[in-house]
Design an enzyme around this catalytic site. Structure first.
Site, mmCIF file in Angstrom:
data_model
loop_
_atom_site.group_PDB
_atom_site.id
_atom_site.type_symbol
_atom_site.label_atom_id
_atom_site.label_comp_id
_atom_site.label_asym_id
_atom_site.label_seq_id
_atom_site.Cartn_x
_atom_site.Cartn_y
_atom_site.Cartn_z
ATOM 1 C CG HIS A 18 -4.080 0.303 6.530
ATOM 2 N ND1 HIS A 18 -4.057 0.839 7.796
ATOM 3 C CD2 HIS A 18 -2.879 0.619 5.970
ATOM 4 C CE1 HIS A 18 -2.893 1.462 7.987
ATOM 5 N NE2 HIS A 18 -2.169 1.347 6.904
ATOM 6 C CG ASP A 73 4.856 2.902 7.515
ATOM 7 O OD1 ASP A 73 3.949 3.368 6.785
ATOM 8 O OD2 ASP A 73 4.648 1.987 8.347
ATOM 9 C CG HIS A 74 4.100 0.072 4.355
ATOM 10 N ND1 HIS A 74 3.921 -1.237 4.737
ATOM 11 C CD2 HIS A 74 3.672 0.825 5.398
ATOM 12 C CE1 HIS A 74 3.394 -1.266 5.954
ATOM 13 N NE2 HIS A 74 3.242 -0.031 6.381
ATOM 14 C CG HIS A 86 -0.420 0.102 2.516
ATOM 15 N ND1 HIS A 86 0.346 -0.885 3.095
ATOM 16 C CD2 HIS A 86 -0.497 1.090 3.447
ATOM 17 C CE1 HIS A 86 0.704 -0.510 4.303
ATOM 18 N NE2 HIS A 86 0.216 0.690 4.549
ATOM 19 C CG HIS A 129 3.663 -1.769 11.651
ATOM 20 N ND1 HIS A 129 4.463 -0.669 11.873
ATOM 21 C CD2 HIS A 129 3.003 -1.528 10.497
ATOM 22 C CE1 HIS A 129 4.283 0.211 10.886
ATOM 23 N NE2 HIS A 129 3.402 -0.285 10.040
ATOM 24 C CG ASP A 141 0.468 -1.226 7.818
ATOM 25 O OD1 ASP A 141 1.358 -2.041 8.105
ATOM 26 O OD2 ASP A 141 0.662 0.004 7.760
ATOM 27 C CG HIS A 189 0.087 4.382 4.667
ATOM 28 N ND1 HIS A 189 -0.684 3.631 5.521
ATOM 29 C CD2 HIS A 189 -0.735 5.329 4.154
ATOM 30 C CE1 HIS A 189 -1.917 4.115 5.527
ATOM 31 N NE2 HIS A 189 -1.981 5.142 4.703
HETATM 32 FE FE FE Z 1 2.621 0.763 8.232
HETATM 33 ZN ZN ZN Z 2 -0.029 1.695 6.544
#
Ligand code: FE
Ligand code: ZN
Length: 257
Positions: free
Chosen positions: A111, A57-58, A53, A168, A130, A55
């Site tokens: 998400h 942090d990905h 996805h 995570h 996530d 985001h």
């Molecule tokens: Fe994340």
């Molecule tokens: Zn995420």
């Protein structure tokens, strides 16, 4: 012989390296530096990037990885990620040649709007970003409770032995909430001890398995009478339909300390 390597990043992210000892595909490289370090220390060369996805942090490490490796970037069509070269939809099969591995795409909105998961049937590996977490699920940033519940049900239908590589290390906090909503679940109490022991040794609690998640994760168990009763006694359930219980659980978890 295929392996999956956990590469910790940021505060609690896991970036996953799928490799055969020579070549590696990376799932959700939010940061390039720890991936480059892991590739170097294991003598691996990068052959593909897989994204679940949009985001940061990905995906944050993708540009820096592409500067060193000219590789395809697979990702969800509906998350509109700039760097994706191979846009994926439900049922698409990603055929990696190095390592030789097939991954089936499962659309799991909730998400984010376009979130996808990758399932490797041969190895029974699920990379779910996530969406499904060990003991929990992702927040609903772009989707409805119904979408997330449907997405989780798709993942729960995979074989019990499937290993769940989520993105995570949220497990202990998730399980503390799980025990709050389903205190009578013995398997859950056992799991809390096991996972606490892993964290005490600084060992990842991920991957878990679909079987373990079905036995202990409240977001797969929201129809259980004890959970429904618990939501009622807390005054959190306004409608007598299963999805209302799911929505109430997600809502409660958002503010649970
Ligand atoms: Fe994340
Ligand atoms: Zn995420």
């Amino acid at each position: 012989m295929f392996k999956v390597l956990a590469v910790p990043a940021f505060k609690d992210n896991y970036l996953w390296l799928i490799h055969d000892g020579r070549h590696a595909a990376v799932v959700d490289p939010g940061d390039a530096a720890p991936i480059l370090a892991a590739l170097a220390s294991h003598n691996l060369s990068l052959s593909a990037i897989l994204l679940t996805h949009h985001h940061a942090d990905h995906i944050g490490g993708v540009p820096a990885l592409l500067r060193q490796f000219k590789v395809p970037v697979y990702g969800p069509r509906h998350d509109n990620i700039d760097c994706v070269t191979e846009a994926l939809d439900e049922g698409n099969i990603v055929r990696l040649s190095q390592p030789v591995l097939e991954l089936t795409v499962i659309e799991v909105p909730g998400h984010t709007r376009g979130h996808i998961a990758y399932f490797c049937e041969a190895q029974k590996w699920l990379f779910c970003g996530d969406t499904l977490f060990a003991g929990g699920c992702g927040r609903l940033f772009e989707g409805t409770p119904q979408q997330m519940a449907t997405s989780l049900a798709k993942l729960a239908a995979l074989p019990d032995a499937t290993e769940v590589f989520c993105a995570h290390e949220y497990t202990l906090a998730n399980l503390r909430f799980a025990a709050e909503v389903e205190p009578g679940n013995r398997a859950l109490q056992e799991r809390i001890k096991t996972e606490q022991a892993k964290r005490d040794q600084e060992v990842p609690t991920v991957p878990s398995t679909i079987g373990l998640e079905k036995a202990t994760n409240p977001f797969l168990r929201y129809r259980e009478p004890e959970i429904v009763q618990r939501l009622r006694s807390e005054g959190r359930l306004y409608e007598d339909v299963p999805i209302a219980a799911f929505a109430a659980l997600r809502e409660w978890k958002n503010t649970y300390k």
